[in-house]
Motif scaffolding. Structure first.
Motif, PDB file in Angstrom:
ATOM      1  N   UNK A  82       0.897  -1.139   0.208  1.00 42.74           N
ATOM      2  CA  UNK A  82      -0.294  -0.259  -0.399  1.00 42.74           C
ATOM      3  C   UNK A  82       1.166   1.397   0.055  1.00 42.74           C
ATOM      4  N   UNK A  83       1.281   2.202  -1.448  1.00 41.14           N
ATOM      5  CA  UNK A  83       1.630   3.523  -1.605  1.00 41.14           C
ATOM      6  C   UNK A  83       0.508   4.958  -0.517  1.00 41.14           C
ATOM      7  N   UNK A  84       1.713   5.609   0.694  1.00 42.59           N
ATOM      8  CA  UNK A  84       1.342   6.800   0.757  1.00 42.59           C
ATOM      9  C   UNK A  84       1.874   7.774   0.278  1.00 42.59           C
ATOM     10  N   UNK A  85       0.842   9.101   0.922  1.00 45.43           N
ATOM     11  CA  UNK A  85       2.210  10.222   0.440  1.00 45.43           C
ATOM     12  C   UNK A  85       3.720  10.170   1.090  1.00 45.43           C
ATOM     13  N   UNK A  86       4.033   9.321   2.414  1.00 43.13           N
ATOM     14  CA  UNK A  86       5.022   9.033   2.851  1.00 43.13           C
ATOM     15  C   UNK A  86       6.016   8.166   1.847  1.00 43.13           C
ATOM     16  N   UNK A  87       5.755   7.897   0.347  1.00 41.25           N
ATOM     17  CA  UNK A  87       6.307   7.065  -0.354  1.00 41.25           C
ATOM     18  C   UNK A  87       5.998   7.491  -1.672  1.00 41.25           C
ATOM     19  N   UNK A  88       6.198   9.295  -1.914  1.00 41.23           N
ATOM     20  CA  UNK A  88       5.936  10.132  -2.956  1.00 41.23           C
ATOM     21  C   UNK A  88       7.376  10.670  -2.772  1.00 41.23           C
ATOM     22  N   UNK A  89       8.326  10.924  -1.462  1.00 40.21           N
ATOM     23  CA  UNK A  89       9.882  11.802  -2.178  1.00 40.21           C
ATOM     24  C   UNK A  89      10.198  10.019  -2.428  1.00 40.21           C
ATOM     25  N   UNK A  90      10.433   9.217  -2.047  1.00 42.06           N
ATOM     26  CA  UNK A  90      11.042   8.028  -2.416  1.00 42.06           C
ATOM     27  C   UNK A  90      10.894   7.739  -3.651  1.00 42.06           C
ATOM     28  N   UNK A  91       9.583   7.628  -4.548  1.00 39.84           N
ATOM     29  CA  UNK A  91       9.244   7.936  -5.941  1.00 39.84           C
ATOM     30  C   UNK A  91      10.135   8.452  -6.466  1.00 39.84           C
ATOM     31  N   UNK A 158      -0.263   3.416  -6.540  1.00 40.42           N
ATOM     32  CA  UNK A 158      -1.098   3.713  -6.409  1.00 40.42           C
ATOM     33  C   UNK A 158      -0.234   4.519  -5.501  1.00 40.42           C
ATOM     34  N   UNK A 159      -0.677   5.571  -5.262  1.00 38.57           N
ATOM     35  CA  UNK A 159      -0.132   6.305  -4.297  1.00 38.57           C
ATOM     36  C   UNK A 159      -2.108   7.392  -3.513  1.00 38.57           C
ATOM     37  N   UNK A 160      -2.022   6.934  -2.401  1.00 36.42           N
ATOM     38  CA  UNK A 160      -3.083   7.060  -1.816  1.00 36.42           C
ATOM     39  C   UNK A 160      -3.006   8.336  -0.671  1.00 36.42           C
ATOM     40  N   UNK A 161      -3.195   9.258  -1.364  1.00 39.01           N
ATOM     41  CA  UNK A 161      -3.074  10.405  -0.163  1.00 39.01           C
ATOM     42  C   UNK A 161      -4.466  11.502   0.580  1.00 39.01           C
ATOM     43  N   UNK A 162      -3.666  11.821   1.895  1.00 40.86           N
ATOM     44  CA  UNK A 162      -4.950  12.052   2.520  1.00 40.86           C
ATOM     45  C   UNK A 162      -5.426  13.408   1.991  1.00 40.86           C
ATOM     46  N   UNK A 163      -4.431  14.263   1.680  1.00 44.50           N
ATOM     47  CA  UNK A 163      -4.722  15.531   1.572  1.00 44.50           C
ATOM     48  C   UNK A 163      -3.949  16.357   0.158  1.00 44.50           C
ATOM     49  N   UNK A 164      -4.775  16.205  -1.093  1.00 46.98           N
ATOM     50  CA  UNK A 164      -4.695  15.626  -2.405  1.00 46.98           C
ATOM     51  C   UNK A 164      -3.416  17.374  -2.535  1.00 46.98           C
ATOM     52  N   UNK A 165      -4.087  18.570  -2.559  1.00 45.72           N
ATOM     53  CA  UNK A 165      -3.580  19.640  -2.316  1.00 45.72           C
ATOM     54  C   UNK A 165      -2.291  20.103  -1.936  1.00 45.72           C
ATOM     55  N   UNK A 166      -2.018  19.339  -0.719  1.00 43.75           N
ATOM     56  CA  UNK A 166      -0.955  18.867  -0.240  1.00 43.75           C
ATOM     57  C   UNK A 166       0.193  18.610  -1.030  1.00 43.75           C
ATOM     58  N   UNK A 167      -0.365  17.306  -1.154  1.00 38.66           N
ATOM     59  CA  UNK A 167       0.855  16.070  -1.847  1.00 38.66           C
ATOM     60  C   UNK A 167       1.574  16.622  -2.875  1.00 38.66           C
ATOM     61  N   UNK A 168       0.382  17.366  -3.680  1.00 34.20           N
ATOM     62  CA  UNK A 168       0.546  18.245  -4.947  1.00 34.20           C
ATOM     63  C   UNK A 168       1.728  19.482  -4.427  1.00 34.20           C
TER      64      UNK A 168
END
Length: 251
Positions: A82-91, A158-168
């Motif tokens: 399961x991918x989350x916002x914590x994985x974005x920087x690694x990707x 498929x990265x599921x994030x809690x707050x899309x704008x914040x992840x952007x």
């Protein structure tokens, strides 16, 4: 009885996952009496990886699939990562480490599993490194998504994030330029420079992107529509946009 989310249906989906992650297979259920050229490679792979195989009558498979089209092939599998916002920087960092440009797809409010499956397939074909979706009000990985994606659900995170704008905004801080598609945009897809680290944002058909998502984009573009139709299916539109990015990167 296995939960639907633990099942993979169909020849292409099962064989693709078996090639990519055979360790996730718990059991394989096949239609009794069917051992044709499309099924034999799956049986051989199952033997190679030591996967348990059971042959069943059609009614038993139909009961397990709960109405899904299974083509005589159903696999029970362990959940994937399961991918989350914590994985974005690694990707992003892993992509840069390979001397590649980050190339991401963001889906805002896409709830139809068929659309998500088709977008995953588009993304895989275009070389996208991840798809980002909000945790709520968005389609999740299901047997239907896997079947439509034909293996891409296992290759594209498929990265599921809690707050899309914040992840952007976090992506923007990492140097990723975010392009959003909107009918009210003044710039055409084909007039926009689409090179460098990039994330493409697609909104749900009809509603489009939410206000905060739209406002967080660095740039808005639109597809030129010549006929009476005002919008395209999100998976069709994403395919057009993704491959225009691919085309520009190859020039």
């Amino acid at each position: 009885m296995a939960k639907q989310d633990d099942l993979v249906f169909g020849i292409h989906s099962v064989s693709a996952l078996m090639e990519i992650a055979p360790e996730r297979f718990v059991e394989l259920w096949l239609l009794k009496g069917r051992e044709d050229d499309r099924i034999l490679p799956i049986i051989n792979l199952a033997g190679k990886y030591g996967i348990s195989v059971q042959f069943m009558h059609r009614k038993a498979l139909d009961d397990k699939s709960a109405g899904e089209q299974h083509q005589g092939v159903i696999a029970k599998v362990k959940p994937g990562k399961a991918f989350t916002e914590n994985d974005l920087s690694d990707i992003v960092e892993q992509t840069l480490a390979k001397n590649e440009q980050p190339f991401l797809l963001i889906l805002d409010g896409v709830t139809d599993p068929h659309n998500l499956g088709a977008c995953l397939r588009n993304a895989d074909a275009a070389g996208v490194q991840a798809i980002i979706v909000p945790k709520d009000n968005a389609a999740k990985i299901t047997p239907t998504v896997r079947k439509v994606a034909v293996g891409a659900a296992e290759t594209i995170p498929l990265v599921q994030v809690t707050n899309l704008a914040r992840s952007m905004k976090a992506l923007q801080e990492m140097g990723v330029w975010i392009i959003g598609t909107a009918g009210e945009a003044t710039q055409s897809l084909y007039d926009c420079k689409l090179k460098g680290p990039m994330a493409l944002v697609m909104g749900a058909e009809g509603k489009g992107m939410r206000r905060l998502t739209r406002e967080t984009c660095d740039e808005l573009i639109k597809l030129p529509m010549a006929g009476s139709v005002s919008s395209l299916n999100v998976s069709v539109a994403s395919g057009i946009c993704l491959f225009e990015i691919v085309r520009q990167r190859l020039v």
